[in-house]
Design an enzyme around this catalytic site. Structure first.
Site, short mmCIF file in Angstrom:
data_model
loop_
_atom_site.label_atom_id
_atom_site.label_comp_id
_atom_site.label_asym_id
_atom_site.label_seq_id
_atom_site.Cartn_x
_atom_site.Cartn_y
_atom_site.Cartn_z
N ASP A 246 0.74 -1.16 -0.16
CA ASP A 246 -0.04 0.13 -0.08
C ASP A 246 0.84 1.12 -0.09
O ASP A 246 0.33 2.51 -0.10
CB ASP A 246 -1.02 0.12 1.26
CG ASP A 246 -0.11 0.18 2.53
OD1 ASP A 246 1.15 -0.17 2.54
OD2 ASP A 246 -0.97 0.18 3.52
N LYS A 315 -0.85 -9.89 3.24
CA LYS A 315 -0.19 -9.23 4.47
C LYS A 315 -1.13 -8.09 5.08
O LYS A 315 -1.71 -7.45 4.28
CB LYS A 315 1.15 -8.58 4.11
CG LYS A 315 1.72 -7.64 5.07
CD LYS A 315 3.22 -7.16 4.73
CE LYS A 315 3.19 -5.77 4.02
NZ LYS A 315 2.55 -4.54 4.84
N GLU A 317 -1.08 -5.20 8.61
CA GLU A 317 -0.33 -4.56 9.49
C GLU A 317 -0.99 -4.75 10.93
O GLU A 317 -2.40 -4.82 10.90
CB GLU A 317 -0.48 -3.00 9.31
CG GLU A 317 0.48 -2.81 8.10
CD GLU A 317 0.44 -1.13 8.01
OE1 GLU A 317 -0.01 -0.33 8.59
OE2 GLU A 317 0.97 -0.70 6.92
N GLU A 383 9.20 -3.52 10.83
CA GLU A 383 9.55 -2.21 10.15
C GLU A 383 10.12 -1.27 11.19
O GLU A 383 9.51 -0.92 12.43
CB GLU A 383 8.35 -1.60 9.39
CG GLU A 383 8.87 -0.14 8.90
CD GLU A 383 7.79 0.21 7.77
OE1 GLU A 383 6.70 -0.44 7.50
OE2 GLU A 383 7.80 1.29 7.30
O1 KIV Z 1 3.43 -1.27 1.79
C1 KIV Z 1 4.60 -1.48 1.67
O2 KIV Z 1 5.17 -1.14 0.76
C2 KIV Z 1 5.08 -2.08 2.85
C3 KIV Z 1 6.70 -2.24 3.01
C4 KIV Z 1 6.96 -1.00 3.58
C5 KIV Z 1 7.04 -3.34 3.81
O3 KIV Z 1 4.30 -2.56 3.80
#
Ligand code: KIV
Length: 483
Positions: A246, A315, A317, A383
């Protein structure tokens, strides 16, 4: 660099070695640490192995091709001169082979021996310490050789190889109009064909393969990609994981943060990336607002990324093991993301800064990561966390950790592609390394185009179509006849 596998036999190049892109390595070639292979050199190991020892260099247009039962073995700290030709020979440590020398099958040059420029060393000759082979055919003459001088020569190429690895940049014709666009595009085409051939042999990355990499301590490489050309670059570079992240919200869509991007927008970008990928595992990123409301909502969003955009896994968060469990139970593998979580960093989180810097926060991070592992996540992104915390979390987890701003001891590293290419230069977090400055290249190319248009230098003859022979006269005549 151009590497060709021959069946099972594929060249292996140590990550600290330098092989120039125009050198060709074929078959069973092994290049050790800090060795270097310079422009146009050909190392052709189809009959037998070629091994280049630590810190040794093979200069421009040298050809190594063992054809006898003996491999070509170059020891450490040797220099093989420009245009030298070596068959199946043994070259011990700290040896100088002069430019243009020919060393035939089963010859052997011992440490302290050397071969003069232009010499032809016949089959089976042994050049012992204190001897130099010179002339055609070569005679062995006494020679007081200083090993230190050869080592210093080899060291020079170790340093140069390091500089080339960091600084060598191909120049595009558009940003440098002096370069003929025809010759460069031909080079690019053949480089593309070669790398396409290599990629065709690569097997798709799977979850067991990632687990195996962690077990073997092999670093995992992950980048983001949100469109076809970026994904194709990631494919050709043979990365392991591609995240249609994102971060596209900021780096390609121009939003002020990742919060604004919608699932619909992520689907469009992710589908484009999918079309450029064959072997890396594609990770779909659940954007803000697409997974927080309920398990059902999260599963629906994850399913759309898989079914509509062709993602292999997703994925999201934050420390939500229950949510991860629900998505995994629906049959979709999940990657966690802890530490700095940009979607919530503004309103809820501690801002866009390093996380887990206190012992309490570090403990919480470890527990969150362990919870995600227990929930069944196959990996977790860390991160902006201190290197020592990331190292400990990586050691305690069985699943791989992928770091971004998390130091060198995570199981893999990820960078946002537009950051590493230097396309997105609005801000530069501490953990970003620019491997190119494409934004400048882009401005240079567009400016060169603008200059040429204004100076009436573009288009040139080669960019224009012509009428079929005789048609122009007829065309003009027909206009005249009109009146
Ligand atoms: O969205 C993204 O690019 C990320 C990376 C920073 C791991 O989550």
């Amino acid at each position: 660099m151009t590497l060709y596998a021959l069946g099972e036999l594929a060249p292996k190049v140590h990550p600290t070695a330098f092989v120039h892109p125009t050198a060709q390595l074929i078959g069973d070639v092994l290049v050790h640490a800090e060795a270097s292979v310079w422009p146009g050199a050909v190392l052709r190991a189809d009959f037998n192995r070629i091994e280049i020892g630590e810190g040794s260099s093979v200069q421009d247009n040298a050809v190594l091709h063992p054809r006898s039962p003996r491999p070509t073995t170059i020891g450490r700290d040797c220099v093989v001169g420009h245009l030298a030709h070596l068959e199946g020979v043994l070259v011990e440590d700290t040896v100088l082979i002069g430019s243009g020398a020919i060393v035939l099958e089963e010859a052997c040059v011992r440490t302290g021996g050397s071969v003069a420029a232009g010499a032809v060393v016949l089959v089976g000759t042994e050049v012992r310490a204190g001897r130099r082979a010179q002339g055609v055919p070569a005679e062995l003459v006494a020679c007081d050789l200083h090993l230190e001088a050869i080592r210093a020569g080899a060291q020079k190429y170790r340093n140069l190889g390091r500089r080339y690895r960091e600084q060598l940049t191909a120049i595009t014709p558009s940003s440098h109009p002096a370069v003929s666009s025809i010759s460069v595009s031909q080079e690019e085409r053949s480089a593309r064909m070669q790398s396409a051939g290599r990629t065709a042999q690569r097997r798709p990355v799977t979850l067991p393969l990632l687990a195996e990499k962690k077990r073997l301590g092999e670093p995992i490489v992950m980048v983001t990609a949100y469109d076809l050309p970026s994904a194709q670059a990631a494919e050709e570079a043979e990365v392991d994981l591609v995240l249609a992240g994102d971060t596209a919200a900021m780096t390609v869509l121009g939003y002020p943060s990742t919060v604004a991007v919608t699932l619909e927008e992520m689907l469009v970008l992710t589908k484009a990336a999918r079309r450029g990928l064959r072997t890396p595992l594609l990770i779909g990123d659940l954007p803000f607002g697409s997974y927080e409301r309920s398990h059902e909502h999260a599963i629906t969003s994850a399913q759309r990324l898989v079914k509509e955009a062709g993602c292999d896994v997703v994925k999201f968060e934050g420390p939500s093991p229950e949510r991860a469990r629900a998505i995994i139970a629906a049959g979709i593998p999940v990657m966690g993301h802890l530490g700095l979580t940009p979607q919530t960093a503004g309103a809820l989180g501690g801002g866009f800064k390093a996380q887990a810097r206190s012992s309490t926060a570090a403990r919480r991070l470890l527990e969150d990561a362990q919870e995600l592992e227990r929930a069944g996540c196959f990996a977790v992104v860390l991160e902006a966390v201190p290197a020592e915390v990331a190292a400990l979390v990586s050691e305690r987890l069985e699943i791989p950790t992928i770091g971004i701003g998390a130091g060198p001891d995570t199981d893999g590293q990820v960078l946002v592609l537009n950051d590493l290419l230097g396309i997105f230069e609005e801000f530069e977090p501490r953990f970003v390394k620019r491997y190119a400055r494409l934004r400048r290249e882009m401005v240079g190319a567009v400016s060169a185009f603008a200059d040429e248009v204004r100076a009436r230098r573009f288009p040139g003859e080669q960019h224009c179509y012509t009428m079929a022979p005789g048609e122009q006269e007829q065309f003009l005549a027909s206009l005249e006849n009109d009146g």
